[in-house]
Design a protein around this motif. Structure first.
Motif, PDB file in Angstrom:
ATOM      1  N   GLN A 133       0.850  -1.183   0.000  1.00  0.00           N
ATOM      2  CA  GLN A 133       0.000   0.000   0.000  1.00  0.00           C
ATOM      3  C   GLN A 133       0.889   1.237   0.000  1.00  0.00           C
ATOM      4  O   GLN A 133       1.733   1.375  -0.856  1.00  0.00           O
ATOM      5  N   ARG A 134       0.719   2.128   0.963  1.00  0.00           N
ATOM      6  CA  ARG A 134       1.561   3.337   1.022  1.00  0.00           C
ATOM      7  C   ARG A 134       2.712   3.197   2.003  1.00  0.00           C
ATOM      8  O   ARG A 134       3.431   4.155   2.253  1.00  0.00           O
ATOM      9  N   GLY A 135       2.882   2.009   2.550  1.00  0.00           N
ATOM     10  CA  GLY A 135       3.944   1.773   3.517  1.00  0.00           C
ATOM     11  C   GLY A 135       4.864   0.657   3.072  1.00  0.00           C
ATOM     12  O   GLY A 135       5.084   0.455   1.877  1.00  0.00           O
ATOM     13  N   ARG A 136       5.368  -0.056   4.050  1.00  0.00           N
ATOM     14  CA  ARG A 136       6.298  -1.153   3.805  1.00  0.00           C
ATOM     15  C   ARG A 136       5.884  -2.365   4.630  1.00  0.00           C
ATOM     16  O   ARG A 136       5.367  -2.232   5.733  1.00  0.00           O
ATOM     17  N   ARG A 137       6.178  -3.524   4.110  1.00  0.00           N
ATOM     18  CA  ARG A 137       6.021  -4.782   4.834  1.00  0.00           C
ATOM     19  C   ARG A 137       7.428  -5.295   5.123  1.00  0.00           C
ATOM     20  O   ARG A 137       8.253  -5.396   4.222  1.00  0.00           O
ATOM     21  N   ILE A 138       7.693  -5.577   6.389  1.00  0.00           N
ATOM     22  CA  ILE A 138       8.973  -6.147   6.789  1.00  0.00           C
ATOM     23  C   ILE A 138       8.720  -7.592   7.201  1.00  0.00           C
ATOM     24  O   ILE A 138       7.944  -7.857   8.117  1.00  0.00           O
ATOM     25  N   ASN A 139       9.342  -8.499   6.492  1.00  0.00           N
ATOM     26  CA  ASN A 139       9.309  -9.921   6.838  1.00  0.00           C
ATOM     27  C   ASN A 139      10.680 -10.286   7.379  1.00  0.00           C
ATOM     28  O   ASN A 139      11.692  -9.824   6.851  1.00  0.00           O
ATOM     29  N   TRP A 140      10.716 -11.100   8.417  1.00  0.00           N
ATOM     30  CA  TRP A 140      12.010 -11.524   8.923  1.00  0.00           C
ATOM     31  C   TRP A 140      12.021 -13.023   9.147  1.00  0.00           C
ATOM     32  O   TRP A 140      11.001 -13.652   9.358  1.00  0.00           O
ATOM     33  N   GLN A 141      13.251 -13.536   9.060  1.00  0.00           N
ATOM     34  CA  GLN A 141      13.461 -14.963   9.219  1.00  0.00           C
ATOM     35  C   GLN A 141      14.758 -15.172   9.983  1.00  0.00           C
ATOM     36  O   GLN A 141      15.807 -14.670   9.589  1.00  0.00           O
ATOM     37  N   ALA A 142      14.672 -15.923  11.069  1.00  0.00           N
ATOM     38  CA  ALA A 142      15.870 -16.279  11.827  1.00  0.00           C
ATOM     39  C   ALA A 142      16.644 -17.325  11.050  1.00  0.00           C
ATOM     40  O   ALA A 142      16.060 -18.256  10.495  1.00  0.00           O
ATOM     41  N   GLN A 143      17.956 -17.158  10.995  1.00  0.00           N
ATOM     42  CA  GLN A 143      18.811 -18.089  10.277  1.00  0.00           C
ATOM     43  C   GLN A 143      19.703 -18.911  11.209  1.00  0.00           C
ATOM     44  O   GLN A 143      20.306 -19.883  10.779  1.00  0.00           O
ATOM     45  N   THR A 144      19.808 -18.478  12.464  1.00  0.00           N
ATOM     46  CA  THR A 144      20.672 -19.141  13.448  1.00  0.00           C
ATOM     47  C   THR A 144      19.948 -19.134  14.787  1.00  0.00           C
ATOM     48  O   THR A 144      18.902 -18.484  14.948  1.00  0.00           O
ATOM     49  N   GLU A 145      20.520 -19.802  15.765  1.00  0.00           N
ATOM     50  CA  GLU A 145      19.944 -19.784  17.116  1.00  0.00           C
ATOM     51  C   GLU A 145      19.948 -18.361  17.681  1.00  0.00           C
ATOM     52  O   GLU A 145      18.979 -17.922  18.282  1.00  0.00           O
ATOM     53  N   LYS A 146      21.034 -17.629  17.460  1.00  0.00           N
ATOM     54  CA  LYS A 146      21.090 -16.229  17.919  1.00  0.00           C
ATOM     55  C   LYS A 146      19.989 -15.413  17.240  1.00  0.00           C
ATOM     56  O   LYS A 146      19.338 -14.576  17.866  1.00  0.00           O
ATOM     57  N   GLY A 147      19.755 -15.673  15.966  1.00  0.00           N
ATOM     58  CA  GLY A 147      18.677 -15.003  15.241  1.00  0.00           C
ATOM     59  C   GLY A 147      17.311 -15.363  15.790  1.00  0.00           C
ATOM     60  O   GLY A 147      16.420 -14.516  15.886  1.00  0.00           O
ATOM     61  N   ARG A 148      17.111 -16.620  16.184  1.00  0.00           N
ATOM     62  CA  ARG A 148      15.832 -17.040  16.775  1.00  0.00           C
ATOM     63  C   ARG A 148      15.607 -16.326  18.102  1.00  0.00           C
ATOM     64  O   ARG A 148      14.489 -15.903  18.406  1.00  0.00           O
ATOM     65  N   GLN A 149      16.676 -16.193  18.889  1.00  0.00           N
ATOM     66  CA  GLN A 149      16.553 -15.490  20.163  1.00  0.00           C
ATOM     67  C   GLN A 149      16.175 -14.024  19.930  1.00  0.00           C
ATOM     68  O   GLN A 149      15.335 -13.470  20.649  1.00  0.00           O
ATOM     69  N   LEU A 150      16.795 -13.391  18.932  1.00  0.00           N
ATOM     70  CA  LEU A 150      16.473 -12.006  18.610  1.00  0.00           C
ATOM     71  C   LEU A 150      15.017 -11.911  18.136  1.00  0.00           C
ATOM     72  O   LEU A 150      14.250 -11.080  18.618  1.00  0.00           O
ATOM     73  N   ALA A 151      14.625 -12.771  17.212  1.00  0.00           N
ATOM     74  CA  ALA A 151      13.266 -12.740  16.669  1.00  0.00           C
ATOM     75  C   ALA A 151      12.226 -12.959  17.755  1.00  0.00           C
ATOM     76  O   ALA A 151      11.165 -12.336  17.741  1.00  0.00           O
ATOM     77  N   ASP A 152      12.533 -13.839  18.720  1.00  0.00           N
ATOM     78  CA  ASP A 152      11.588 -14.117  19.809  1.00  0.00           C
ATOM     79  C   ASP A 152      11.366 -12.904  20.700  1.00  0.00           C
ATOM     80  O   ASP A 152      10.353 -12.810  21.382  1.00  0.00           O
ATOM     81  N   LYS A 153      12.326 -11.982  20.712  1.00  0.00           N
ATOM     82  CA  LYS A 153      12.215 -10.789  21.563  1.00  0.00           C
ATOM     83  C   LYS A 153      11.508  -9.632  20.871  1.00  0.00           C
ATOM     84  O   LYS A 153      11.178  -8.645  21.517  1.00  0.00           O
ATOM     85  N   LEU A 154      11.327  -9.729  19.557  1.00  0.00           N
ATOM     86  CA  LEU A 154      10.686  -8.614  18.843  1.00  0.00           C
ATOM     87  C   LEU A 154       9.230  -8.499  19.269  1.00  0.00           C
ATOM     88  O   LEU A 154       8.500  -9.486  19.306  1.00  0.00           O
ATOM     89  N   ILE A 155       8.859  -7.295  19.596  1.00  0.00           N
ATOM     90  CA  ILE A 155       7.496  -7.011  20.035  1.00  0.00           C
ATOM     91  C   ILE A 155       6.810  -6.256  18.907  1.00  0.00           C
ATOM     92  O   ILE A 155       7.265  -5.199  18.496  1.00  0.00           O
ATOM     93  N   ILE A 156       5.747  -6.809  18.425  1.00  0.00           N
ATOM     94  CA  ILE A 156       5.012  -6.171  17.347  1.00  0.00           C
ATOM     95  C   ILE A 156       3.807  -5.468  17.946  1.00  0.00           C
ATOM     96  O   ILE A 156       3.016  -6.062  18.655  1.00  0.00           O
ATOM     97  N   SER A 157       3.683  -4.180  17.626  1.00  0.00           N
ATOM     98  CA  SER A 157       2.521  -3.456  18.140  1.00  0.00           C
ATOM     99  C   SER A 157       1.739  -2.847  17.016  1.00  0.00           C
ATOM    100  O   SER A 157       2.167  -2.782  15.906  1.00  0.00           O
TER     101      SER A 157
END
Length: 157
Positions: A133-157
């Motif tokens: 639309q008039r904005g952006r869509r951000i998709n993310w994918q963890a690639q490592t265990e450290k990435g999974r830990q980071l992704a698990d902490k993301l707070i979507i509001s």
């Protein structure tokens, strides 16, 4: 409210992109490698500005298109913002001493990571930014265990 497992968020404008970058900063623990994918003008540098702001950076943030990397020393962490758009050959990264940037005290944000393929370490978190639309869509994918830990902490509001 979307769940963390959705791995996607809509950002309506520049301010929302910066806020999401701040959330990424707050979710890091050190040593993360984050690939930022998206066409020109998608907001990769704006997202990077948000990450830097999340670590307390107050100054301007420019895309390091010509310098390839801009370091930001922010307390106990150093954020390295790479833009590999103008990289001619991935081997050029070896002349930069690329391996020295990836430490447990650094966060590496890498725009155009495909240009450094074969030389860059694997991403912990892979972000893809597309128009919606008039904005952006951000998709993310963890690639490592450290990435999974980071992704698990993301707070979507």
């Amino acid at each position: 409210m979307p769940q963390k497992s959705d791995c996607s968020v809509f950002v309506a404008d520049e301010a929302a992109m910066v806020m999401f970058g701040q959330q990424i900063a707050h979710a890091t623990s050190g040593g993360e490698v984050i690939f930022l994918n998206g066409d020109l003008g998608m907001g990769k540098t704006t997202l990077s500005r948000g990450v830097l702001k999340g670590f307390g950076h107050q100054g301007s943030v420019k895309s390091p298109t010509y310098t390839l990397v801009e370091p930001y020393e922010l307390g106990e962490v150093t954020v390295f913002h790479f833009d590999l758009y103008r990289l001619g050959d991935p081997e050029e990264l070896e002349y930069l001493g690329i391996r020295d940037y990836f430490t447990d005290q650094s966060i590496c944000l890498i725009e155009w990571p495909e240009r450094g393929e074969g030389v860059l370490p694997p991403a912990d978190l892979l972000l893809n930014i597309t128009v919606e639309q008039r904005g952006r869509r951000i998709n993310w994918q963890a690639q490592t265990e450290k990435g999974r830990q980071l992704a698990d902490k993301l707070i979507i509001s």
